[in-house]
Design a protein around this motif. Structure first.
Motif, mmCIF file in Angstrom:
data_model
loop_
_atom_site.group_PDB
_atom_site.id
_atom_site.type_symbol
_atom_site.label_atom_id
_atom_site.label_comp_id
_atom_site.label_asym_id
_atom_site.label_seq_id
_atom_site.Cartn_x
_atom_site.Cartn_y
_atom_site.Cartn_z
ATOM 1 N N LYS A 202 9.061 18.618 -8.083
ATOM 2 C CA LYS A 202 10.165 17.709 -7.746
ATOM 3 C C LYS A 202 10.750 17.978 -6.370
ATOM 4 O O LYS A 202 10.972 17.062 -5.572
ATOM 5 C CB LYS A 202 11.279 17.835 -8.791
ATOM 6 C CG LYS A 202 11.058 17.061 -10.080
ATOM 7 C CD LYS A 202 12.296 17.183 -10.961
ATOM 8 C CE LYS A 202 12.130 16.350 -12.227
ATOM 9 N NZ LYS A 202 13.342 16.439 -13.074
ATOM 10 N N ARG A 206 10.656 15.538 -3.008
ATOM 11 C CA ARG A 206 11.873 15.106 -2.315
ATOM 12 C C ARG A 206 11.824 15.506 -0.840
ATOM 13 O O ARG A 206 12.206 14.735 0.046
ATOM 14 C CB ARG A 206 13.099 15.717 -2.995
ATOM 15 C CG ARG A 206 14.432 15.281 -2.369
ATOM 16 C CD ARG A 206 15.584 15.860 -3.150
ATOM 17 N NE ARG A 206 15.546 17.320 -3.129
ATOM 18 C CZ ARG A 206 16.206 18.086 -3.995
ATOM 19 N NH1 ARG A 206 16.930 17.551 -4.957
ATOM 20 N NH2 ARG A 206 16.130 19.407 -3.906
ATOM 21 N N ARG A 210 11.888 13.085 2.432
ATOM 22 C CA ARG A 210 13.006 13.262 3.360
ATOM 23 C C ARG A 210 12.537 13.600 4.779
ATOM 24 O O ARG A 210 13.131 13.147 5.760
ATOM 25 C CB ARG A 210 13.912 14.372 2.833
ATOM 26 C CG ARG A 210 15.234 14.551 3.577
ATOM 27 C CD ARG A 210 16.056 15.641 2.922
ATOM 28 N NE ARG A 210 15.395 16.938 3.016
ATOM 29 C CZ ARG A 210 15.448 17.873 2.085
ATOM 30 N NH1 ARG A 210 16.103 17.656 0.951
ATOM 31 N NH2 ARG A 210 14.833 19.034 2.256
ATOM 32 N N ASP A 290 12.564 6.494 -6.431
ATOM 33 C CA ASP A 290 13.195 7.784 -6.708
ATOM 34 C C ASP A 290 12.357 8.880 -6.052
ATOM 35 O O ASP A 290 11.204 9.079 -6.420
ATOM 36 C CB ASP A 290 13.271 8.001 -8.221
ATOM 37 C CG ASP A 290 13.936 9.321 -8.601
ATOM 38 O OD1 ASP A 290 14.231 10.130 -7.698
ATOM 39 O OD2 ASP A 290 14.145 9.546 -9.803
ATOM 40 N N PRO A 291 12.905 9.617 -5.077
ATOM 41 C CA PRO A 291 12.087 10.589 -4.334
ATOM 42 C C PRO A 291 11.603 11.773 -5.158
ATOM 43 O O PRO A 291 10.682 12.468 -4.721
ATOM 44 C CB PRO A 291 13.030 11.047 -3.211
ATOM 45 C CG PRO A 291 14.407 10.787 -3.729
ATOM 46 C CD PRO A 291 14.284 9.563 -4.583
ATOM 47 N N VAL A 292 12.203 12.040 -6.320
ATOM 48 C CA VAL A 292 11.730 13.161 -7.125
ATOM 49 C C VAL A 292 10.884 12.703 -8.311
ATOM 50 O O VAL A 292 10.354 13.528 -9.053
ATOM 51 C CB VAL A 292 12.912 14.024 -7.649
ATOM 52 C CG1 VAL A 292 13.722 14.560 -6.496
ATOM 53 C CG2 VAL A 292 13.784 13.258 -8.625
#
Length: 544
Positions: A202, A206, A210, A290-292
């Protein structure tokens, strides 16, 4: 056969080496030596785990062949190759020196000076390394978290943002590599791809969203890419130190994929179109919002179905379904009994053991239950047969980590009994299988080797039809990690990623069709009725 550093699920630091055609393809992918980057003497490239060196050796050959400088000492900062193994470092220095002298006519003194700068004995994750580099490339070690030295693991967790106590070491190499890249730089690794979809990935997912841009993921499960057979599930991953784009290129390779397929694949990667070859398919896929979140991977049509369901339908838990894992005892040899008379009848719970079911052994097992319905350990004085049984195994039970801090609880299981599950209709799923295999169960408590699914809202047989379907396989295949032989993990964390309609939205016809398909274990019929279910909910379904 080429050798390049990197460990793929071998004990401790055992090395498995990347074949030369894979090394060449990866260097071409980042443009190193293909003329797209121009004069390589102006660039800096890092290999973080050089092993015995084929990434390094090919980098040297390309650097000298594509450099305008003939003042060779001016190339001292062009390469950095790290390894923690001094023997590997010495071997790489000797071979690199020989390549410079024999292949490019560099004098021995200059060659010695260059390789002394280029090849460094050090820990890429902990030591000072070059920063603001153009390319990081290689095959980082794949050492499981449980195989890492505890002190070393603690140091890595303290130093690397994406690492936790349960994180395999290759994740740290992605993290540190991204840190040292300059803006516009490229990171290209061949290693395990579990971080894309499992829980410990996760933070890395992320970070990449980012700080970077996932450009290409080339899944190579079962491909003969290494000098010996490996247990890991590798992929080539290309990440740019750029703003994350909406889409990335995903390549799924068949096990027959080889060097002969590279040219056609490379041409397809250079175009803006999806493509298919004899042993691969290429699709442009969308990054999750959702980045994770786990990144869906598969054919474009299958991923589209999964994304539509995720966006428009409730998760399986929001649809009123509970999911959990069976009991872990910490000592099955004592708590799981073949004889129902080892303790008082009220303390013996019939146990569902998935392995017995799948092997059709007809065997019956019982759980010797030390818990009451309030979650407290029972008083052994009230159950003399159970006391006698546990006392006969006391030394074995006391020698478990779960009781070392609470010696008075020496006869506890790791998990407590969930009394709400007793005599409750439920579905059970095996941990690992090639197809979803839901099993109806009532009256037997689930063991740790399976996952339970229960609901007050859904009919269990109708739900069994949904779980039996190929749409469920598509979900798990897109969002879950893969095992040897392309088996899937039907763990609770992946089952919870399913999205389905609420039971009260289903027509009576669909409910009856799902029930009948499950009762007959007819996967084709279950797939047909599940497709109808999704289509009535407005989801375009691939399977029929």
């Amino acid at each position: 056969m080429a050798q390049a550093g990197g460990v793929m699920n071998q004990p401790n630091d055992g090395k498995v080496y990347t074949k030369q055609w894979v090394v060449d393809f990866m260097l071409d992918l980042v443009g190193y030596g293909t003329n797209s980057l121009g004069d390589l003497s102006c660039m800096r490239i890092v290999e973080p785990s050089c092993g015995t060196g084929s990434f390094l050796y090919e980098i040297i050959r390309r650097l000298l062949a594509n450099s305008s400088r003939r003042d060779y000492l001016s190339l001292k900062d062009a390469i950095r190759a790290y390894d923690i193994d001094q023997e590997c470092v010495n071997h790489c220095k000797d071979t690199s020196r020989q390549i410079l002298v024999d292949d490019f006519g560099v004098d021995a003194g200059t060659a010695t000076a260059l390789v002394s700068d280029w090849v460094v004995c050090g820990d890429f994750l902990l030591d000072h390394v070059e920063e603001d580099v153009d390319i990081v490339i290689g095959n980082p070690p794949y050492i499981r978290a449980t195989d890492l030295d505890k002190d070393k693991r603690r140091a890595y967790v303290g130093a690397i943002e994406s690492m936790s106590a349960g994180t395999d070491i290759y994740v740290g190499f992605f993290d540190r590599a991204l840190d040292i890249l300059k803006r516009g730089g490229k990171l290209c690794f061949i290693c395990a791809d579990r971080w894309l979809q499992n829980r410990y990935g996760k933070i890395l997912r992320r970070k990449i969203v980012r700080e970077g841009n996932l450009e290409i993921l080339m899944r190579m499960h079962g491909v003969d890419a290494f000098a010996e057979e490996v247990d890991a599930y590798p992929a080539i991953t290309l990440v740019g130190k750029d703003e994350q784009q909406e889409r990335f290129k995903y390549v799924e390779c068949d096990e027959s994929f080889s060097e002969e397929n590279i040219d056609m694949l490379q041409a397809s990667l250079n175009s803006d179109e999806d493509g298919n070859g004899d042993a691969w398919h290429l699709a442009s896929l969308r990054m999750p919002f959702d980045p994770v979140a786990p990144i869906p991977l598969g054919t474009k049509r299958t991923v589209c179905f999964v994304e539509q369901a995720q966006e428009r339908l409730p998760s399986i838990e929001d649809a009123g379904i509970s999911i959990g894992i069976g009991i872990a005892t910490g000592c099955d040899g004592v708590f799981v009994a073949d004889n129902p008379d080892v303790a008082e009848g009220s303390r013996m719970l019939p146990l569902f053991y998935m392995r017995d079911y799948r092997r059709k052994t007809g065997k019956h097992r019982w759980l010797v239950n030390p818990w009451d319905d309030k979650g407290n350990l029972v008083d052994l004085d009230e159950y003399p047969r159970m006391r006698e049984y546990f006392e006969s195994h006391r030394s074995r039970l006391e020698n478990r980590s779960v009781v070392r801090k609470s010696r008075n609880q020496w006869y506890r299981t790791i998990d407590k009994i969930n009394y709400s599950l007793l005599n409750k209709p439920m579905l059970l799923m095996p941990d690992i299988a090639q197809e979803p295999l839901p099993v109806y169960n009532e009256g037997r408590y689930p063991h740790h080797n399976c996952y339970w699914i229960a609901s007050e809202q859904w009919d269990m047989c109708a739900l069994g039809g949904v779980l039996l379907s190929r749409q469920t396989k598509d979900f798990i295949d897109c969002l879950g990690v893969k095992m040897r032989g392309r088996s899937l993990r039907f763990q609770a964390q992946y089952l919870r990623l399913l999205h389905i309609p609420g039971f009260d939205t289903l027509s009576k016809e669909i409910v009856a069709g799902l029930q009948e398909a499950f009762e007959r274990l007819d996967r084709d019929a279950a797939t047909k009725w599940t497709a109808r279910m999704y289509e009535e909910a407005g989801i375009c379904c691939v399977r029929m």
